[in-house]
Design an enzyme around this catalytic site. Sequence first.
Site, PDB file in Angstrom:
ATOM      1  N   LYS A 122      -1.911 -16.182   8.396  1.00 14.43           N
ATOM      2  CA  LYS A 122      -1.069 -15.227   9.387  1.00 14.43           C
ATOM      3  C   LYS A 122      -0.235 -16.190  10.454  1.00 14.43           C
ATOM      4  O   LYS A 122       0.637 -16.348  10.044  1.00 14.43           O
ATOM      5  CB  LYS A 122      -1.986 -13.985   9.763  1.00 14.43           C
ATOM      6  CG  LYS A 122      -2.336 -13.262   8.870  1.00 14.43           C
ATOM      7  CD  LYS A 122      -2.753 -12.007   9.041  1.00 14.43           C
ATOM      8  CE  LYS A 122      -2.979 -10.832   7.998  1.00 14.43           C
ATOM      9  NZ  LYS A 122      -4.032 -10.488   7.537  1.00 14.43           N
ATOM     10  N   TYR A 127     -12.613  -7.139   5.503  1.00 11.39           N
ATOM     11  CA  TYR A 127     -11.393  -7.388   4.781  1.00 11.39           C
ATOM     12  C   TYR A 127     -11.134  -8.678   4.522  1.00 11.39           C
ATOM     13  O   TYR A 127     -11.002  -9.563   5.657  1.00 11.39           O
ATOM     14  CB  TYR A 127     -10.161  -6.485   5.576  1.00 11.39           C
ATOM     15  CG  TYR A 127      -9.100  -6.624   4.852  1.00 11.39           C
ATOM     16  CD1 TYR A 127      -8.860  -5.873   3.520  1.00 11.39           C
ATOM     17  CD2 TYR A 127      -8.100  -7.554   5.210  1.00 11.39           C
ATOM     18  CE1 TYR A 127      -7.611  -6.354   2.812  1.00 11.39           C
ATOM     19  CE2 TYR A 127      -6.828  -7.907   4.222  1.00 11.39           C
ATOM     20  CZ  TYR A 127      -6.722  -7.242   3.237  1.00 11.39           C
ATOM     21  OH  TYR A 127      -5.615  -7.458   2.372  1.00 11.39           O
ATOM     22  N   TYR A 151       0.836  -1.055   0.049  1.00  8.56           N
ATOM     23  CA  TYR A 151      -0.034   0.084  -0.114  1.00  8.56           C
ATOM     24  C   TYR A 151       0.789   1.361   0.117  1.00  8.56           C
ATOM     25  O   TYR A 151       0.603   2.126   0.818  1.00  8.56           O
ATOM     26  CB  TYR A 151      -0.894  -0.088   1.344  1.00  8.56           C
ATOM     27  CG  TYR A 151      -1.635  -1.214   1.211  1.00  8.56           C
ATOM     28  CD1 TYR A 151      -2.654  -1.555   0.653  1.00  8.56           C
ATOM     29  CD2 TYR A 151      -1.358  -2.388   2.400  1.00  8.56           C
ATOM     30  CE1 TYR A 151      -3.372  -2.545   0.522  1.00  8.56           C
ATOM     31  CE2 TYR A 151      -1.869  -3.588   2.438  1.00  8.56           C
ATOM     32  CZ  TYR A 151      -3.057  -3.809   1.818  1.00  8.56           C
ATOM     33  OH  TYR A 151      -3.540  -5.043   1.647  1.00  8.56           O
ATOM     34  N   ASP A 158     -13.601 -16.158   8.230  1.00  7.67           N
ATOM     35  CA  ASP A 158     -12.286 -15.882   7.837  1.00  7.67           C
ATOM     36  C   ASP A 158     -11.687 -15.420   9.177  1.00  7.67           C
ATOM     37  O   ASP A 158     -11.734 -14.519   9.711  1.00  7.67           O
ATOM     38  CB  ASP A 158     -12.369 -14.560   6.821  1.00  7.67           C
ATOM     39  CG  ASP A 158     -11.039 -14.040   6.465  1.00  7.67           C
ATOM     40  OD1 ASP A 158     -10.105 -14.706   6.977  1.00  7.67           O
ATOM     41  OD2 ASP A 158     -10.844 -13.389   5.638  1.00  7.67           O
TER      42      ASP A 158
END
Length: 426
Positions: free
Chosen positions: A273, A143, A15, A244
């Site tokens: 993660k 997200y 980003y 998620d």
Amino acid sequence: MNNTEFDKRHIWHPYTSAINPLPCYEVVGASGVELILVGGEKLVDGMSSWWAAVHGYNHPALNQAAHKQIDAFAHVMFGGLTHQPAIDLCRKLIDITPDGLNRVFLADSGSVAVEVAIKMALQYWACQGRSQKVKLIAPRNGYHGDTFAAMAVCDPINGMHSLFQKSLVEHFFAPAPQTQFDQTWNADDVLPMREILEQHHHDIAALILEPVVQGAGGMRLYHPEYVKACRKLCDEFNVLLICDEIATGFGRTGKLFACEHAQISPDIMCLGKALTGGYLTMAATLCTDEVAEGTCVGDPGVFMHGPTYMGNALACAVANASIDLILEGAWQQQIPRIEKQLREELAILNDFESVADVRVLGAIGVVEMKQQVNVADIQQIFVEKGVWIRPFGKLIYIMPPYIIEPEQLKKLTSAIHFAIQRLYPN
Ligand SMILES: *Cc1c(COP(=O)(O)O)cnc(C)c1O
């Protein structure tokens, strides 16, 4: 060209502008809860490298697992071949995840695990002769990753749908859950979700959500009853539930998996993660026998996905060691201790005019400002104060490694206090 110049000129970071990138700090080492910069500065890590490094850096058990596996073999194709590290990992994942999730697809990143989950849901309904069920529904502020199918279920505003409007599939969005984690549950919160499902369930394959904690879409902590109500709605309207847990999995919220707060099992679950303790990129999509078998009846009879690095043995070996550390159970004392300290030490920030909200759940502490934070300025202060914290938008948030000591955590919360006082005193 020195490293700083080369990096700035040639390397993309997450980003980041290619024209005017934010400064980057060069790391030469990382150990325990500390990152070591090229100039010798030691920073207490508040980010766990984006939720991943839950046991800290350079961990002897994870290092040993990696060394042992690399001396055997690092990777073999997973098509037609299998190995002990993958078998051990999948056995563990099935054991520790909520009931019914008996099938494991090993993916190479979180976004890919979400792609796989979405594809499974669509293929499942197609194989049931319900090929009109191709849409997804998601709460706003979610997200789920940066690839296209994942992006299409992210919050339509901060997920940048407008930028990619013509190439993103249009899905259904319900308002974000409003009842916060520790408020009294208001059953009306889920009514808009019910209304959309009532009207459109014939077209909807799955509901996807991040249970209890909406991460990169706003760091919102919402009520477990919302998740429970979504589970019921999915059953009522014949829609699959995808949880998620890429950010929330492996203890972060105080439960091993966040859907345990709601005591539900999804049909499909995504993990990533912290799966490898922050060592290697690997993720997993688990599903029920019903979904797995239902996806493979009729034509084409197979699930159409298979990444080159699927089941990477090195990543599996480290994931196994990381899960073994989780199973030793120290997190069950560490997380409540971190939670308590975060609540005590962040509460005072509510006194600042510039602070909109302070919220804490498990080992997650969030300070929402009223205005966007200047990332370059605040990071410079954080580095001077010896901490690594990376805000985005209006959010200054920390989710440190579970092994953080009280003095180290104090350093993080004090640095946040100091930076707000310095940059946003009112
Ligand atoms: C980070 C994240 C993803 C994407 O994972 P990557 O490994 O970055 O592709 C998906 N969903 C959630 C909830 C996440 O936090």
